[in-house]
Design a protein around this motif. Structure first.
Motif, PDB file in Angstrom:
ATOM      1  N   UNK A   1       0.817  -1.219   0.000  1.00  0.00           N
ATOM      2  CA  UNK A   1       0.000   0.000   0.000  1.00  0.00           C
ATOM      3  C   UNK A   1       0.846   1.263   0.000  1.00  0.00           C
ATOM      4  N   UNK A   2       2.097   1.155   0.383  1.00  0.00           N
ATOM      5  CA  UNK A   2       2.985   2.321   0.473  1.00  0.00           C
ATOM      6  C   UNK A   2       3.036   3.099  -0.826  1.00  0.00           C
ATOM      7  N   UNK A   3       2.958   2.424  -1.959  1.00  0.00           N
ATOM      8  CA  UNK A   3       3.067   3.052  -3.274  1.00  0.00           C
ATOM      9  C   UNK A   3       2.006   4.133  -3.482  1.00  0.00           C
ATOM     10  N   UNK A   4       0.862   3.999  -2.833  1.00  0.00           N
ATOM     11  CA  UNK A   4      -0.244   4.930  -3.025  1.00  0.00           C
ATOM     12  C   UNK A   4      -0.290   6.019  -1.955  1.00  0.00           C
ATOM     13  N   UNK A   5       0.741   6.061  -1.114  1.00  0.00           N
ATOM     14  CA  UNK A   5       0.812   7.088  -0.085  1.00  0.00           C
ATOM     15  C   UNK A   5       1.774   8.196  -0.474  1.00  0.00           C
ATOM     16  N   UNK A   6       1.761   9.263   0.316  1.00  0.00           N
ATOM     17  CA  UNK A   6       2.710  10.342   0.084  1.00  0.00           C
ATOM     18  C   UNK A   6       4.114   9.888   0.482  1.00  0.00           C
ATOM     19  N   UNK A   7       5.099  10.641   0.028  1.00  0.00           N
ATOM     20  CA  UNK A   7       6.485  10.186   0.095  1.00  0.00           C
ATOM     21  C   UNK A   7       7.257  10.861   1.232  1.00  0.00           C
ATOM     22  N   UNK A   8       8.295  10.220   1.733  1.00  0.00           N
ATOM     23  CA  UNK A   8       9.236  10.927   2.601  1.00  0.00           C
ATOM     24  C   UNK A   8      10.124  11.828   1.741  1.00  0.00           C
ATOM     25  N   UNK A   9      10.754  12.789   2.364  1.00  0.00           N
ATOM     26  CA  UNK A   9      11.688  13.663   1.628  1.00  0.00           C
ATOM     27  C   UNK A   9      12.879  12.872   1.122  1.00  0.00           C
ATOM     28  N   UNK A  10      13.373  11.932   1.940  1.00  0.00           N
ATOM     29  CA  UNK A  10      14.573  11.182   1.561  1.00  0.00           C
ATOM     30  C   UNK A  10      14.344   9.680   1.737  1.00  0.00           C
ATOM     31  N   UNK A  11      15.012   8.917   0.887  1.00  0.00           N
ATOM     32  CA  UNK A  11      15.026   7.458   0.996  1.00  0.00           C
ATOM     33  C   UNK A  11      16.461   6.983   0.815  1.00  0.00           C
ATOM     34  N   UNK A  12      16.771   5.865   1.453  1.00  0.00           N
ATOM     35  CA  UNK A  12      18.114   5.290   1.339  1.00  0.00           C
ATOM     36  C   UNK A  12      18.000   3.780   1.454  1.00  0.00           C
ATOM     37  N   UNK A  13      18.568   3.062   0.488  1.00  0.00           N
ATOM     38  CA  UNK A  13      18.394   1.612   0.434  1.00  0.00           C
ATOM     39  C   UNK A  13      19.727   0.899   0.253  1.00  0.00           C
ATOM     40  N   UNK A  14      19.828  -0.231   0.927  1.00  0.00           N
ATOM     41  CA  UNK A  14      20.932  -1.165   0.730  1.00  0.00           C
ATOM     42  C   UNK A  14      20.469  -2.148  -0.345  1.00  0.00           C
ATOM     43  N   UNK A  15      21.028  -2.046  -1.529  1.00  0.00           N
ATOM     44  CA  UNK A  15      20.544  -2.810  -2.674  1.00  0.00           C
ATOM     45  C   UNK A  15      20.890  -4.294  -2.603  1.00  0.00           C
ATOM     46  N   UNK A  16      21.791  -4.650  -1.723  1.00  0.00           N
ATOM     47  CA  UNK A  16      22.133  -6.060  -1.545  1.00  0.00           C
ATOM     48  C   UNK A  16      21.253  -6.714  -0.483  1.00  0.00           C
ATOM     49  N   UNK A  17      21.078  -6.044   0.649  1.00  0.00           N
ATOM     50  CA  UNK A  17      20.292  -6.616   1.742  1.00  0.00           C
ATOM     51  C   UNK A  17      18.792  -6.470   1.522  1.00  0.00           C
ATOM     52  N   UNK A  18      18.400  -5.474   0.763  1.00  0.00           N
ATOM     53  CA  UNK A  18      16.977  -5.184   0.550  1.00  0.00           C
ATOM     54  C   UNK A  18      16.700  -5.233  -0.951  1.00  0.00           C
ATOM     55  N   UNK A  19      16.433  -6.435  -1.451  1.00  0.00           N
ATOM     56  CA  UNK A  19      16.338  -6.643  -2.892  1.00  0.00           C
ATOM     57  C   UNK A  19      15.273  -5.777  -3.543  1.00  0.00           C
ATOM     58  N   UNK A  20      14.198  -5.511  -2.833  1.00  0.00           N
ATOM     59  CA  UNK A  20      13.058  -4.814  -3.421  1.00  0.00           C
ATOM     60  C   UNK A  20      12.974  -3.346  -3.034  1.00  0.00           C
TER      61      UNK A  20
END
Length: 632
Positions: free
Chosen positions: A392-411
């Motif tokens: 459901x997150x996709x249809x909500x408003x966004x945070x100002x910043x995002x940061x992802x570990x592309x190895x540990x968090x595949x999606x």
């Protein structure tokens, strides 16, 4: 589930071992002046769902062979997650956000005289340059002027004897529109591992399976193009590039600044005769980030031409190759009828994303995108309250910043922006993105349609105080009530971009900006910039001042410029039931001949009337295809 796989294996997997380039043809035609031919094979809208990238479901023997005989670039990124802005950067070596409105999807930016295109440079070096199909350059350049041949009959075979060629062949086989139906093949829906952010429905599974089957078909086209070179005896004099023009077409890929939207495939096969132009031996994999901004200077490097100072990328092979980069930058602005503003940077392991319109959701209905059954199911289940929080997150408003570990968090569903252990990395990427935006004079803060847009205009002394605007935009997007006074002051600044971001900050503060309601009421009527009036009017209506509708409705009329009309319609759309009085104006927009306005107007009306059904597409695909067949 049998055959399940990790999609990130595509992005992190190792390349197959290399072998030498096979002999291609017999005598063959040698280039008279000692320059190699260059052949670009370009596919549409796909991630590296390719065997040589480690994907176990992919069946791509021809691209795999090119990788074995050439160089596999593992961390390749489009500069935008959609074709037209991306192609502007490829064509010019200049980022679209440096030359607004090229940063918006389906815009016509002016290409200034100080910028030349890569085919012009290559032709001046003696190359015969052809493009067989797609242009889509997002600017006013005339394709027939810059190419020796342009169109379906354009071919390297038509070159004068002894002249080296630079030929572009583009396939639509994997284009997003091919997912508007079903493509059967060896990959079945039950073999797919779905990412965590989409719901598990038959339609979603089928779209992912179809995507793989389309990739296999596209790989066959690549094989035929390579075989054509070999049959003509020119393969051993031709450097072959295969790449995809932007990220994939499945949900939350194309148009979005996550890895699946930005990450692409690229393989380069360099014949032994020209091995000195390569940064590594055949069969190698290259891990350093490369972006499509680097393609134009790389072509010039192969021709031993210096890249002009205007080009913002760097050559990754050729006579003048540069040291590898450590970061790749990307962007998003308007996508068809929907406005957004995102900037991002990655080192291949981590991705930092900055959302400058956090008050708008990720999942804004975009009519063409919503022709895909996956989006329809996703939207319908969200409206029915049947999604889990990650979906459901996709249809909500966004945070100002995002940061992802592309190895540990595949999606990329676990935002680590506040993780203490990532503080140093986040800080480094923040600073790198700020420096990049200043270096390229990022036009993204200029609202579309402003007279300040453009490569030269935005660089005029005092016209666009970017550093000051960036500080103000950060205040706005962090939505900190303590910055209210600074945002109110900005609303009366002499510079229209500063005023725009002052108004945007008050809009984002919502109820916390009520003390500024009088200033917003004044700005929405008196400001000299209609873009500022639109933002101020939306903020005023949200605070209960319905007079803002009387500002927005006239700006939707046909006598107004398209960007203003679209911005006003978007404001009315996100006002929801507060915009009910604007229904007559939206009815007119919903019948407009301009496709983006028509789609946006119809969606807004259906939302007002409570008749919107995600499974009944707004986009008239039959009429669109008929128009395309008619040459419109």
């Amino acid at each position: 589930m049998s055959g399940a796989f990790s999609r990130r294996a595509v992005l992190r997997g190792a390349a197959a071992g290399g072998v030498g380039l096979a002999a291609a043809g017999t005598a063959g035609a040698r280039t008279a002046d000692g320059m190699p031919n260059i052949h670009w094979l370009v596919s549409e809208d796909n991630n590296p769902l390719i065997g040589t990238y480690g994907d176990k479901l992919a069946h791509t023997p021809h691209i795999d062979r090119l990788a074995r005989e050439g160089l596999l670039y593992r961390n390749v990124y489009s500069t935008a997650p959609v074709c037209a802005p991306s192609r502007f950067g490829i064509l010019t070596g200049v980022l679209p956000e440096s030359c607004a409105p090229a940063n918006h999807m389906r815009a016509v930016a002016h290409l200034p005289s100080e910028l030349r295109t890569y085919p012009e440079y290559m032709r001046s070096a003696g190359y015969y340059c052809t493009n067989n199909a797609k242009t889509d350059y997002n600017c006013d350049v005339d394709p027939k002027r810059i190419w020796d041949e342009q169109g379906p009959k354009a071919h390297w075979k038509n070159r004068p004897a002894g002249k080296p060629f630079m030929a572009v062949f583009n396939t639509m086989t994997t284009h997003e529109s091919r997912l508007f139906g079903t493509t059967p093949g060896r990959v079945r829906p039950d073999q797919i591992r779905l990412p965590a952010y989409v719901p598990d429905t038959p339609a979603v599974r089928q779209d992912y399976a179809s995507y793989y089957n389309l990739m296999e078909r596209m790989d066959g086209e690549v094989g035929r193009w390579v075989a054509e070179l070999e049959a003509a005896g020119v393969a051993d004099d031709t450097i072959i590039f295969y790449y995809s023009d932007n990220g994939g077409s499945t949900p939350r890929t194309k148009r979005y600044c996550y890895d699946e939207g930005m990450r692409c495939a690229m393989v380069v096969r360099i014949p032994p005769k020209w091995a000195h132009l390569a940064p590594a031996r055949a069969g190698s994999r290259i891990d350093a980030p490369v972006t499509f901004l680097d393609l134009a200077p790389t072509l010039l490097s192969i021709a031993d031409l210096p890249a002009p100072a205007t080009m913002q990328g760097s050559a990754f092979l050729g006579h003048r190759m540069k040291a590898p980069k450590s970061l790749a930058f990307g962007m998003r602005n308007r996508m068809d009828e929907r406005y957004d503003f995102v900037r991002t940077v990655t080192d291949g392991r981590y991705r930092y994303i900055r959302n400058y319109m956090p008050y708008r959701p990720w999942g804004q209905n975009q009519a063409f995108e919503w022709l895909q059954a996956s989006y329809q199911d996703w939207d319908a289940l969200n409206r029915a309250g049947k999604l889990d929080p990650v979906q459901a997150r996709f249809f909500g408003t966004k945070p100002y910043e995002e940061f992802y570990d592309l190895t540990a968090d595949l999606d990329q569903v676990r935002n680590l922006i506040d993780d203490v252990g990532q503080r140093v990395r986040v800080g480094a990427m923040r600073r790198a993105l700020d420096a990049h935006m200043l270096r390229i004079n990022d036009n993204g803060f200029i609202p579309e349609g402003s007279p300040l847009e453009g490569y030269a205009r935005s660089r005029a002394k005092g016209a666009y105080p970017l550093k000051r605007v960036m500080v103000l935009a950060q205040m706005a997007c962090r939505r900190d009530p303590r910055k209210l006074a600074a945002l109110r002051r900005a609303l009366t600044d002499p510079n229209e971009v500063v005023r725009y971001w002052g108004a945007s900050g008050l809009l984002m503060l919502g109820e916390n900006a009520r003390v500024a309601a009088g200033e917003l009421a004044g700005a929405m009527v008196r400001d000299g910039s209609p873009q500022v009036r639109i933002v101020a009017a939306e903020a005023a209506v949200r605070l209960g001042n319905d007079a803002g509708l009387d500002v927005l409705m006239p700006l939707t009329r046909v006598d107004q410029p398209m960007p203003l009309r679209l911005q006003a319609v978007n404001a009315l759309t996100f006002l929801g039931r507060r915009a009910a009085r604007a229904r007559p104006a939206l009815q007119v927009v919903a019948q407009d001949r301009e496709l983006f306005l028509k789609n946006a107007g119809q969606f807004a009306l259906q939302e007002l009337d409570g008749t919107y059904d995600p499974h009944k597409p707004i986009f008239d695909l039959v009429a669109f295809r008929a128009a395309m067949r008619g040459g419109d």
